[in-house]
Write an enzyme that holds these catalytic residues in place. Structure first.
Site, PDB file in Angstrom:
ATOM      1  N   HIS A  16      42.756  28.005  33.923  1.00 43.96           N
ATOM      2  CA  HIS A  16      41.630  27.769  34.079  1.00 43.96           C
ATOM      3  C   HIS A  16      40.480  29.107  33.646  1.00 43.96           C
ATOM      4  O   HIS A  16      40.846  29.805  34.043  1.00 43.96           O
ATOM      5  CB  HIS A  16      41.006  27.386  35.694  1.00 43.96           C
ATOM      6  CG  HIS A  16      41.294  26.298  35.940  1.00 43.96           C
ATOM      7  ND1 HIS A  16      40.382  25.223  36.719  1.00 43.96           N
ATOM      8  CD2 HIS A  16      42.228  25.788  35.949  1.00 43.96           C
ATOM      9  CE1 HIS A  16      41.627  24.280  37.225  1.00 43.96           C
ATOM     10  NE2 HIS A  16      42.542  24.118  37.343  1.00 43.96           N
ATOM     11  N   GLU A  18      37.757  30.107  34.070  1.00 45.46           N
ATOM     12  CA  GLU A  18      37.299  31.283  35.046  1.00 45.46           C
ATOM     13  C   GLU A  18      38.276  32.138  35.889  1.00 45.46           C
ATOM     14  O   GLU A  18      37.942  33.280  36.035  1.00 45.46           O
ATOM     15  CB  GLU A  18      36.229  30.788  36.062  1.00 45.46           C
ATOM     16  CG  GLU A  18      35.640  29.591  36.094  1.00 45.46           C
ATOM     17  CD  GLU A  18      36.046  28.670  36.045  1.00 45.46           C
ATOM     18  OE1 GLU A  18      34.675  27.266  36.504  1.00 45.46           O
ATOM     19  OE2 GLU A  18      36.898  28.082  35.216  1.00 45.46           O
ATOM     20  N   ARG A  23      40.628  37.359  34.823  1.00 47.94           N
ATOM     21  CA  ARG A  23      41.679  39.004  34.256  1.00 47.94           C
ATOM     22  C   ARG A  23      41.945  39.410  33.483  1.00 47.94           C
ATOM     23  O   ARG A  23      42.283  41.103  33.152  1.00 47.94           O
ATOM     24  CB  ARG A  23      43.556  37.867  34.188  1.00 47.94           C
ATOM     25  CG  ARG A  23      43.865  37.108  35.709  1.00 47.94           C
ATOM     26  CD  ARG A  23      44.793  36.125  34.937  1.00 47.94           C
ATOM     27  NE  ARG A  23      45.853  36.001  37.086  1.00 47.94           N
ATOM     28  CZ  ARG A  23      46.869  36.687  36.944  1.00 47.94           C
ATOM     29  NH1 ARG A  23      47.254  37.884  36.350  1.00 47.94           N
ATOM     30  NH2 ARG A  23      47.569  36.886  37.910  1.00 47.94           N
ATOM     31  N   CYS A  81      35.802  24.621  39.200  1.00 51.90           N
ATOM     32  CA  CYS A  81      36.445  23.184  40.188  1.00 51.90           C
ATOM     33  C   CYS A  81      36.171  23.616  41.657  1.00 51.90           C
ATOM     34  O   CYS A  81      36.344  24.402  42.101  1.00 51.90           O
ATOM     35  CB  CYS A  81      37.758  22.577  39.805  1.00 51.90           C
ATOM     36  SG  CYS A  81      38.817  24.758  39.602  1.00 51.90           S
ATOM     37  N   CYS A 144      38.643  26.942  42.377  1.00 50.52           N
ATOM     38  CA  CYS A 144      38.057  28.200  40.633  1.00 50.52           C
ATOM     39  C   CYS A 144      36.448  28.269  41.846  1.00 50.52           C
ATOM     40  O   CYS A 144      36.098  29.760  42.340  1.00 50.52           O
ATOM     41  CB  CYS A 144      37.160  27.623  39.674  1.00 50.52           C
ATOM     42  SG  CYS A 144      38.384  27.601  38.685  1.00 50.52           S
ATOM     43  N   LYS A 147      37.646  30.764  44.806  1.00 50.43           N
ATOM     44  CA  LYS A 147      38.450  32.168  44.593  1.00 50.43           C
ATOM     45  C   LYS A 147      37.342  32.734  44.333  1.00 50.43           C
ATOM     46  O   LYS A 147      36.877  34.483  44.416  1.00 50.43           O
ATOM     47  CB  LYS A 147      39.061  32.133  43.216  1.00 50.43           C
ATOM     48  CG  LYS A 147      40.803  31.630  43.314  1.00 50.43           C
ATOM     49  CD  LYS A 147      41.687  31.155  42.439  1.00 50.43           C
ATOM     50  CE  LYS A 147      43.020  31.351  42.685  1.00 50.43           C
ATOM     51  NZ  LYS A 147      43.887  31.162  40.986  1.00 50.43           N
ATOM     52  N   LYS A 308      51.705  45.619  48.240  1.00 49.43           N
ATOM     53  CA  LYS A 308      50.113  45.066  48.844  1.00 49.43           C
ATOM     54  C   LYS A 308      50.748  45.515  50.118  1.00 49.43           C
ATOM     55  O   LYS A 308      49.422  46.079  50.799  1.00 49.43           O
ATOM     56  CB  LYS A 308      50.308  43.405  48.128  1.00 49.43           C
ATOM     57  CG  LYS A 308      50.348  44.050  46.817  1.00 49.43           C
ATOM     58  CD  LYS A 308      50.055  42.651  46.929  1.00 49.43           C
ATOM     59  CE  LYS A 308      49.511  41.727  45.519  1.00 49.43           C
ATOM     60  NZ  LYS A 308      49.415  40.232  45.108  1.00 49.43           N
TER      61      LYS A 308
END
Length: 344
Positions: A16, A18, A23, A81, A144, A147, A308
């Site tokens: 998407h 956004e 990125r 979205c 989105c 996020k 991580k």
């Protein structure tokens, strides 16, 4: 969801606009970091080297910071979205009556509490998945809206960039939407400190993290190729599976998350903004810096999921855990994207 592991970090699972923009921004930051790490006298238009007194366990060990007088603004030609666009989705239906839960797609019932983007309109202020269509493959990719709501706490930085750039100056100042794509009620509910993010309003965490809500602003300008750019009689427009990536370092066309013209899972199909290539750039920066604490924390393994779990990501992981538990409940962590990255 089983294809996430097969992709080995070389394919974008969410393209998407956004997310592609975020990125691309992070890829740009990584290359700015690489330039400064390899050229001690060079200056950047967006980041700076942090002073020794700014670097500590509580303030973060990152060697770089976004410039103090720089503001970050984001434009989206459509309402994001998920929760921020539910009102527009309901208006577009011939019958806006919410679908009963017992009529949900069978696959959705296997993931209770995490609805697809177009299911059960009566449920507002919740985490939703993409793709939204009921006949699309099952994923754990969040909308989105979700996020971006989380980014108000974790900053615009991705996990790899957060190793190098301190998050304190890396928050979105404003999200700009066309007037026709702005619902004040939906945006306040989705992003605002009085909406679903209320449980973390005014929160601050160690490492430079805090709840920094962006303002949602509107503009009269429309994207030249938006759905509203065509006459009403010719609005038979479909969402494209092609994405364009452009920043000072790269120019790419992607289709289905990989470079256009390349086969899926071909290493040459990996975009510059895919996880594997950006982690590799991160290792190049760390090697150039020669920072002992940063290097030691990731030298025990070459696998991303192991990195991580290192102490360097503890602050960021704590923020995500707190926010998804208190404000974005229903967020199911997607741990399938594990792969190996070798320096060089």
């Amino acid at each position: 969801m089983n294809q996430v592991a097969e992709a080995q970090g070389m394919i974008l699972h969410d393209w998407h606009a956004e997310i592609v923009a975020l990125r691309s921004f992070n890829q740009f930051l990584l290359h700015e970091c690489l330039d400064l790490a390899t050229s001690p006298t060079k200056l950047s238009p967006i980041i700076r080297r942090r002073e020794s007194h700014e670097i500590s366990e509580s303030k973060g060990l990152q060697p770089f910071s976004i410039l103090d007088d720089l503001e970050l603004h984001m434009y989206s030609s459509e309402a994001p979205c998920g929760d921020a666009s539910m009102e527009f989705l309901m208006e577009a239906q011939v019958d806006a009556t919410p679908w009963p839960v017992d009529q949900l797609h069978p696959a959705t019932k296997k993931l209770p509490g995490l609805l697809r983007g177009r299911e059960s309109f009566a449920e507002l202020g919740i985490v939703r998945r993409k793709p939204a269509r009921a006949d699309s493959p099952q994923t754990l990719s969040k909308s989105c809206s979700d996020k971006l709501a989380l980014k108000q706490c974790t900053s615009m930085l991705s996990s790899f960039t957060s190793l190098l750039v301190n998050p304190a100056n890396a928050y979105i100042k404003s999200l700009v939407l066309p007037k026709g794509q702005y619902s004040e009620h939906a945006c306040q509910r989705s992003f605002g400190p009085k909406g679903r993010m209320k449980p973390v309003a005014n929160h601050r965490w160690s490492g430079g993290y805090a709840f920094c809500p962006f303002k949602v602003r509107t503009t009269d300008h429309e994207f030249a190729f938006s759905r509203r750019s065509k006459p009403a009689s010719s609005r038979e427009l479909r969402t494209s599976n092609v994405a364009a990536v452009l920043n000072p370092y790269i120019q790419e066309a992607l289709i289905l998350g990989r470079l256009q013209g390349r086969q899926r899972f071909d290493p040459k199909a990996a975009s510059a903004i895919c996880s594997k290539r950006m982690w590799k750039t991160t290792l190049q920066v760390l090697a150039a810096l020669g920072t002992p604490k940063l290097l030691q924390s990731i030298s025990v393994s070459s696998r991303v999921q192991d990195w991580k779990k290192s102490v360097l990501f503890a602050d960021r992981q704590r923020v995500k855990a707190d926010v998804t538990a208190a404000a974005l409940s229903g967020w199911i962590r997607n741990d399938g994207d594990d792969f190996e990255v070798q320096p060089g």
